[in-house]
Design an enzyme around this catalytic site. Structure first.
Site, PDB file in Angstrom:
ATOM      1  N   GLU A   6       7.732  18.833 -24.411  1.00 10.85           N
ATOM      2  CA  GLU A   6       7.107  19.138 -23.112  1.00 10.85           C
ATOM      3  C   GLU A   6       7.793  20.335 -22.443  1.00 10.85           C
ATOM      4  OE1 GLU A   6       4.409  17.726 -21.661  1.00 10.85           O
ATOM      5  OE2 GLU A   6       4.183  15.732 -22.529  1.00 10.85           O
TER       6      GLU A   6
ATOM      7  N   HIS B 249      -3.085  12.995 -27.727  1.00 12.22           N
ATOM      8  CA  HIS B 249      -3.396  11.621 -27.313  1.00 12.22           C
ATOM      9  C   HIS B 249      -4.181  10.884 -28.403  1.00 12.22           C
ATOM     10  CE1 HIS B 249      -2.915  11.757 -22.633  1.00 12.22           C
ATOM     11  NE2 HIS B 249      -1.782  11.557 -23.257  1.00 12.22           N
TER      12      HIS B 249
ATOM     13  N   ARG C 211       0.807  -1.231   0.000  1.00  8.83           N
ATOM     14  CA  ARG C 211       0.000   0.000   0.000  1.00  8.83           C
ATOM     15  C   ARG C 211       0.833   1.271   0.000  1.00  8.83           C
ATOM     16  NH1 ARG C 211      -2.828  -3.227   3.660  1.00  8.83           N
ATOM     17  NH2 ARG C 211      -4.656  -4.173   2.686  1.00  8.83           N
TER      18      ARG C 211
ATOM     19  N   LYS D  67       6.007  23.156 -13.983  1.00  9.21           N
ATOM     20  CA  LYS D  67       5.130  22.044 -13.601  1.00  9.21           C
ATOM     21  C   LYS D  67       4.959  22.003 -12.087  1.00  9.21           C
ATOM     22  CE  LYS D  67       3.637  17.469 -14.354  1.00  9.21           C
ATOM     23  NZ  LYS D  67       3.814  16.199 -15.023  1.00  9.21           N
TER      24      LYS D  67
ATOM     25  N   LYS E  26       2.287  11.492 -10.824  1.00 13.71           N
ATOM     26  CA  LYS E  26       1.366  10.621 -11.563  1.00 13.71           C
ATOM     27  C   LYS E  26       2.100   9.362 -11.988  1.00 13.71           C
ATOM     28  CE  LYS E  26      -2.006  13.586 -13.909  1.00 13.71           C
ATOM     29  NZ  LYS E  26      -2.527  13.865 -15.254  1.00 13.71           N
TER      30      LYS E  26
ATOM     31  N   ARG F 170      -4.521  21.943 -12.669  1.00 20.50           N
ATOM     32  CA  ARG F 170      -3.534  21.016 -13.220  1.00 20.50           C
ATOM     33  C   ARG F 170      -3.857  20.621 -14.656  1.00 20.50           C
ATOM     34  NH1 ARG F 170      -0.462  16.131  -9.997  1.00 20.50           N
ATOM     35  NH2 ARG F 170       0.601  15.272 -11.806  1.00 20.50           N
TER      36      ARG F 170
ATOM     37  N   GLU G 165      -5.277  17.092  -9.623  1.00 22.52           N
ATOM     38  CA  GLU G 165      -5.931  17.427 -10.885  1.00 22.52           C
ATOM     39  C   GLU G 165      -7.420  17.658 -10.751  1.00 22.52           C
ATOM     40  OE1 GLU G 165      -4.592  15.036 -14.110  1.00 22.52           O
ATOM     41  OE2 GLU G 165      -5.577  16.266 -15.595  1.00 22.52           O
TER      42      GLU G 165
ATOM     43  N   HIS H 164       5.335  10.526 -28.315  1.00 24.16           N
ATOM     44  CA  HIS H 164       4.420  11.360 -27.532  1.00 24.16           C
ATOM     45  C   HIS H 164       4.689  12.854 -27.747  1.00 24.16           C
ATOM     46  CE1 HIS H 164       1.845  12.636 -24.256  1.00 24.16           C
ATOM     47  NE2 HIS H 164       2.854  13.293 -23.713  1.00 24.16           N
TER      48      HIS H 164
ATOM     49  N   ASN I 125      -2.264  19.820 -19.784  1.00 27.33           N
ATOM     50  CA  ASN I 125      -2.685  19.011 -20.927  1.00 27.33           C
ATOM     51  C   ASN I 125      -2.740  19.800 -22.236  1.00 27.33           C
ATOM     52  OD1 ASN I 125      -2.944  16.564 -19.547  1.00 27.33           O
ATOM     53  ND2 ASN I 125      -4.950  17.171 -18.754  1.00 27.33           N
TER      54      ASN I 125
ATOM     55  N   HIS J  30      -2.611  18.006 -25.529  1.00 22.09           N
ATOM     56  CA  HIS J  30      -2.824  16.575 -25.283  1.00 22.09           C
ATOM     57  C   HIS J  30      -4.172  16.058 -25.770  1.00 22.09           C
ATOM     58  CE1 HIS J  30       0.826  16.981 -22.992  1.00 22.09           C
ATOM     59  NE2 HIS J  30       0.801  15.725 -22.622  1.00 22.09           N
TER      60      HIS J  30
END
Lengths: 370, 370
Positions: free
Chosen positions: A189, A256, A126, A231, A147, A245, A241, A269, A249, A252
């Protein structure tokens, strides 16, 4: 040591430092100990076969010299490793090597290694400690914000967690052997962080594009520092998010969808989101932003060697459909990040799909300068 | 509604209520809406084939009547379902049914369903909302504290997260069809909560054992309320098991080892920890606690129909070895929870393995009253 830059990601009790500089791998033992990684419990280094060849033996030896108990697991490089079956394999390795609740997982590699190893750290018992040693430019992005995730056969990054590292060690020396195409894709990025937050940094990228492409350590160190800073500023204000946040994107929504439709490999990417950022800039002008948003966005991306035109063989219907299956599609609306000026963006939830379709078509006609 | 008890698990912004009473399933729609579960995004109910037969159709119908969009996934009952492959299957179901970031996962069932569905909720899109509708007595324990997990072939509960539900709906009517052996095993954790925290409640369990075994709603509601209250008090003070929360592991050091050695099925979890609690009480007396700790512990467990003697065919070496592979074994020492009085325990990290071995041997000779 002398030239290393340090940046703190400010997340209350989950705050952590990012060190950026040359020769930092040599200091790994000292830095880990300094930031509370236990020498009593074993560490697990996770890396991929390409990075292992260059850096794993040395990192293991350095950490052992510093008194750590070190185990390693090497995964195949590439996106396919971000799977639940690799997670099970790595948890098995952690159990066999006796990792306990005071242990840490060390991610040595790019985004794939960071995401997978990070989710191992987030879920093993955990949650145990996590250290990132990124070896790509692109990973500057995933090294801030916590993330972590693996893929599902039906969707990317869909099984994951928010799990902050204890520290990030960014050794610029490990970037010197990156293939040229990955350098450019990583810079995408970096430029994005300028476009959403800092017009001055966009101008700096434009002026220093050649140095960046030549991997000049001073320029690269500064660019990574700035990219991580933007960032970190955003994530500090919105760790999970909920709202702000989402501005990260930029590019994106379309990006994506392009990755999904082109199939992994045709577009990296960073390349896909470069095209997506040009699309967002086009959209911005249509919604009333000044013309230079589009002009500057396109120019700086082209300067660092990124594609700005959408490959014309990609089917528009397929792209639109992929957009509807994204995590950013929520309660029936697409969340689109739209520039309002260079260095400033807005979250827009009411862009019509008809308008997005027009932009996608326009991107296929985008003029590319010689 | 009238007779429902309500308890709040106090975890700051992650606080949530537990409702305990008869007929609560009928109120599910109202309760979910009241606690912020969105009607715009689809829900996924996760349950097992045994519970599905009795309650799934009704719950689906009730939630749809209240305006929710409902999808369901039925897993086979039993511990084997707590696997990464079931996680992948459920995430696939969530994707296919269009669950987004505002969606919730509803766990309808016992501990296995709660742990698995909870980990789906914790990891899907890095965390969506979670609702628990427990249908066993044992699940009162897992419904407080947010521990969710799946198993690895090499270890139980080793891949997981802390993920708190939005609310817990405990409908006593769903407990009326529980098999007798599961009723007794579930009461084991209820009694444990008395033994670690509340001597008066231990005496109440002793006096009301017959009512509890007969599933008298008033007695059962009170016992679950008390059990949840103790756990909530402990978890509120230590959400991520840094320290105090370890006291909830009374009986578990020996108990987990017994489960591992006996193989799943011979001993239910509650039975194994009942034997483990008698062992902890024996250890306590050896370390200087008053004799009545042992006497009271053993009597109250026997009163609710639980085993107090360790099956003599289980190998002591195998039990000792299993203990060393537990999450509670950390930096070279076993963490043992030892009573100091009825209703009060201590965390002891210096119990010798030699002494634990003696206790295991004694537990095989434990006298069982007729």
């Amino acid at each position: 040591m002398g030239g290393a830059r340090k940046l703190t990601v400010d997340l209350g009790e989950r705050s952590y430092p990012i060190y950026i500089g040359e020769g930092l791998l040599d200091e790994a033992g000292v830095r880990l100990a300094e930031h509370g990684i236990s020498k009593k419990s074993p560490l697990l280094i996770v890396t991929d076969n390409r990075v292992a060849e260059r850096h794993l033996g040395r990192l293991e030896a350095l950490l052992r010299e510093s008194g750590f108990t070190v185990a390693s697991a090497v995964i195949p490089s590439g996106e396919a490793s971000k799977s639940l079956s690799r997670l099970e394999e790595l948890v098995g390795a952690a159990l066999e090597r006796g990792l306990d609740r005071k242990s840490a997982v060390v991610a040595l590699g790019g985004g794939v290694v960071g995401d997978l190893a990070g989710f191992v750290a987030a879920s093993y018992m955990r949650g145990i400690k996590f250290v990132q040693i990124p070896t790509t430019i692109l990973a500057h992005d995933s090294s801030v914000g916590g993330k972590v995730a693996v893929n599902h056969p039906l969707a990317k990054n869909i099984i994951g967690a928010f799990h902050q590292p204890e520290l990030v060690l960014y050794d610029l020396d490990t970037l010197q052997t990156l293939p040229e195409r990955e350098v450019k894709a990583g810079l995408s990025e970096v430029v994005k962080h300028g476009l959403i937050w800092d017009a001055e940094f966009v101008a700096w990228c434009d002026a220093n594009a050649e140095k960046l492409l030549a991997l000049d350590p001073e320029a690269l160190g500064y660019a990574l520092y700035k990219g991580c800073s933007v960032k970190a500023a955003v994530v500090s204000k919105d760790e999970r998010e909920n709202d702000l946040r989402a501005i990260l994107n930029l590019g994106h929504t379309i990006g994506h969808a392009l990755e999904a439709v082109a199939g992994y490999g045709e577009l990296l990417h960073g390349e896909a989101i470069a095209i997506g950022m040009v699309g967002a800039a086009r959209l911005a002008v249509r919604l009333g932003a000044p013309e230079d948003v589009y002009r500057v966005t396109k120019r700086v991306l082209a300067r660092v060697g990124l594609p700005v035109r959408l490959p014309s063989h990609l089917d528009t219907d397929a792209i639109m459909s992929a957009m509807m299956h994204d995590k950013k599609f929520q309660e029936g609306a697409i969340t689109f990040i739209v520039p309002v000026a260079v260095g400033k963006v807005e979250i827009n939830k009411s862009v019509s799909t008809a308008l997005i379709r027009e932009i996608v078509e326009e991107l296929k006609q985008e003029a590319v300068e010689a």
